[in-house]
Motif scaffolding. Structure first.
Motif, PDB file in Angstrom:
ATOM      1  N   PHE A  56      -5.003  -6.907  -3.367  1.00  0.00           N
ATOM      2  CA  PHE A  56      -4.644  -7.936  -2.393  1.00  0.00           C
ATOM      3  C   PHE A  56      -3.510  -7.474  -1.488  1.00  0.00           C
ATOM      4  CE2 PHE A  56      -2.351 -11.531  -0.752  1.00  0.00           C
ATOM      5  CZ  PHE A  56      -3.280 -12.566  -0.618  1.00  0.00           C
ATOM      6  N   GLY A  57      -3.653  -7.721  -0.195  1.00  0.00           N
ATOM      7  CA  GLY A  57      -2.512  -7.544   0.706  1.00  0.00           C
ATOM      8  C   GLY A  57      -2.815  -6.704   1.926  1.00  0.00           C
ATOM      9  N   LYS A  58      -1.853  -6.713   2.839  1.00  0.00           N
ATOM     10  CA  LYS A  58      -2.056  -5.969   4.082  1.00  0.00           C
ATOM     11  C   LYS A  58      -2.119  -4.471   3.809  1.00  0.00           C
ATOM     12  CE  LYS A  58       1.884  -7.933   5.612  1.00  0.00           C
ATOM     13  NZ  LYS A  58       2.931  -8.348   6.515  1.00  0.00           N
ATOM     14  N   GLN A 116      -4.486  -2.772   2.506  1.00  0.00           N
ATOM     15  CA  GLN A 116      -5.129  -2.353   1.256  1.00  0.00           C
ATOM     16  C   GLN A 116      -6.539  -1.773   1.445  1.00  0.00           C
ATOM     17  OE1 GLN A 116      -3.396  -2.036  -1.350  1.00  0.00           O
ATOM     18  NE2 GLN A 116      -2.505  -3.908  -2.179  1.00  0.00           N
TER      19      GLN A 116
END
Lengths: 385, 385
Positions: free
Chosen positions: A14-16, A18
């Motif tokens: 999860f996340g920017k 990735q």
């Protein structure tokens, strides 16, 4: 609490930023097929990120998987995947692309005569090509479960299947991929996830207070974050919170040990199959009527939901129930989703058709008490006119 | 919300009568070692259920794994396991048996010279013998994660490790197995699980409202169910709700995307290593002082916790913080767990020893802001006298 099994081996990343990590999640020598939809990923930079991460591998593409993915389309991918000896699939998109890909991977490995039987005859899936996902549209939760819903255009049927083999190996959830979504799709995602929770929560109490509160945790978060997303659809935290809420809504965590309903989904699927109404909108049409129709048998949980999620605690039981239903309808409408059939220009003819289809298919005993019959479906839909 | 990875492939099989299902979870041709503790499972019927489920297989037993499992004991199991060519281990017990078994399975497959290096030098685990668990004492959450804490008696060290290879393949959670637990162990389990949640929740806000509410869901459930268990330790639903809460408290779900503290555990481990104080009790000693010492940097989350879990919302900020700490202490004491070092006949000498050990080991930068140094540990422990 009822006995239960829980198993969910999906790795969530999860996340920017990735998307680049898919490189180490897919075997280096895999022959990869990338599946996607109508091409929005080519406009928002996701396609470039994915292709960069896959550089140096054998990659073929299969695009144009449509909303409510069509069996007919998916079987083309199955044929190409087999011919090209694809051994890993990467689904890039929302629930339709991911659901469609689950069918592709199961059908590619299916040893029976006709993969349609996986849906129509509920033939057991005994293997599947491994796959991962890059989620670009939160809502369905398909990125962290093993279920899928597939539509056959030729017969206007919308059927589901699931199997331990159709969990994604991994799912990338980067909230930035949602920044170019139309408001309509954000609304759909929030209402879809909200309804997923209610299908698993608004039943009857079995002394499972943790599951109840975890369900309420998701509802309260969607209630807060949904309207924020309409005002500012490029707020990273807002979209991240919606994305994670939608995943948690249907990854099995809140369902353990409690009864579940799913009648709203069963009825809603017909509206999509017949009229192409967005899935989430069909839920917003059916759910309030179903809750009203079943308010007596769902009373304890409805009152708890009203109190804990909407702060409804004044008045008689009937007044509280009504206020709770109105709060739910208002929430859907605040998300710019209409809740009456007439808003979608659907009338009694369609209700007759649905009743007839359910009779033909022998659909019966819906809901957590298995007490919703075809006549009840008719009543519920009449209340939604 | 911070970026995160989440992966938890443990299959949970929950409910009464589920021990019989281990038969289909363990390969039919496996050579099985059953690990357990001091023999309570022989008195409460669990041993018989397990052995019946394993009928027809090659089974050896390794018993007497002690609380805070000893490296020295576990190495005997490693030696037997290797000699007997064991290829599946079934841990039957609480966190100590399960943690100990995680070390056994990792050490059996370890190719380096000395398995102690897995703990002391944090050598990477590159494989493990597969294992499952039958949980009989809820609290540590070890049944659904990959971590373990091991004690070396000769040096009074208590060290931890974890690895993707040390997730159980399955865990059986049958609340009936807890019906013969002493009250002391139920109390320990509830306070251990409650503290696990606080270590992951009482840090600083990162706009992760779903994780916050899921943490609160567990706290509220333990707050309600814990005292019920002391009154009626054979109530199936109560013990089931505690069991599932303890599992959810440390299976990774509430930790995703948020900072975590764990300083209370680091300090508490020393009290167990030096004085053999039950793990949960060391947490109840350290936590309130740590929260008070760090109340400024944890203020937002402490106030939210006080309000949502204990209904504290009147007075100044300082009054609310104090009321929240007092509510926490009262809860531990209502669970019959004392929160002062003096209650355990531990004084300043021990604090000096801990400070010295931390200095020797170079322990520093504890807590979610990595700002708790050895001097702070001393202050915190002095506040717990």
């Amino acid at each position: 609490m009822n006995n239960f099994n829980f198993y969910n081996p999906v790795k969530i990343i999860f996340g920017k930023g990735q998307i680049s990590s898919i490189a180490k999640e897919i075997p280096a020598d895999a022959r990869v097929m990338v599946t996607y939809g109508g091409g929005s990923i080519r406009k928002n930079g996701v396609y470039e990120q994915v292709m960069k991460a896959l550089e140096g591998r054998t990659v073929i593409e299969f695009s144009n998987i449509e909303p409510n993915p069509h069996y007919e389309t998916l079987m083309q991918a199955v044929e190409i995947g087999r011919r090209q000896e694809i051994d890993f699939i990467l689904a890039v998109g929302g629930g339709s692309v991911i659901d469609g890909t689950k069918f592709i991977v199961a059908a590619m490995a299916y040893e029976g005569e006709d993969p349609w039987d996986i849906l129509a005859k509920r033939e057991q899936v005994k293997g599947a090509v491994p796959f991962g996902t890059v989620l670009t549209l939160p809502g369905t939760g398909s990125e962290m479960n093993s279920g899928a819903v597939i539509t056959r255009v030729s017969t206007k049927e919308k059927l589901s299947f699931g199997s331990p083999y159709t969990f994604p190996k991994f799912s990338i959830l980067d909230p930035e991929t949602t920044f170019t979504l139309p408001i309509r799709q954000i609304s759909n995602g929030v209402v879809d996830a909200f309804t997923h929770v209610l299908e698993q929560y608004l039943t009857y109490p079995v002394n499972a207070p943790l599951q109840d509160r975890m369900a309420e945790a998701i509802l309260l978060t969607l209630k807060e974050e949904g309207p924020k997303a309409l005002l500012n659809p490029q707020d990273y935290d807002t979209m991240g919170n919606i994305m994670w809420s939608a995943t948690m809504a249907l990854n099995g965590v809140i369902r353990v040990g409690v009864p579940t309903d799913w009648a709203t989904h069963m009825i809603g699927h017909e509206l999509t199959a017949l009229h192409g109404i967005d899935h989430a909108r069909t839920l917003a049409i059916v759910l309030p009527s179903l809750l009203r129709y079943k308010s007596e048998s769902k009373k304890e949980k409805l009152l708890q939901y009203g109190k804990r999620v909407w702060g409804v605690d004044a008045g008689t039981e009937d007044e509280c129930l009504e206020a709770t239903l109105q709060a739910t309808i208002s929430f859907f409408e605040s998300m710019e989703i209409s809740t009456s059939l007439s808003d979608y220009e659907v009338g009694e003819d369609t209700i007759k058709t649905i009743v007839q289809r359910f009779q033909e298919r022998g659909v019966k005993n819906l809901g957590e008490r298995a007490d919703i019959q075809v006549d009840d479906v008719k009543e519920i839909l009449m209340m939604s006119l």
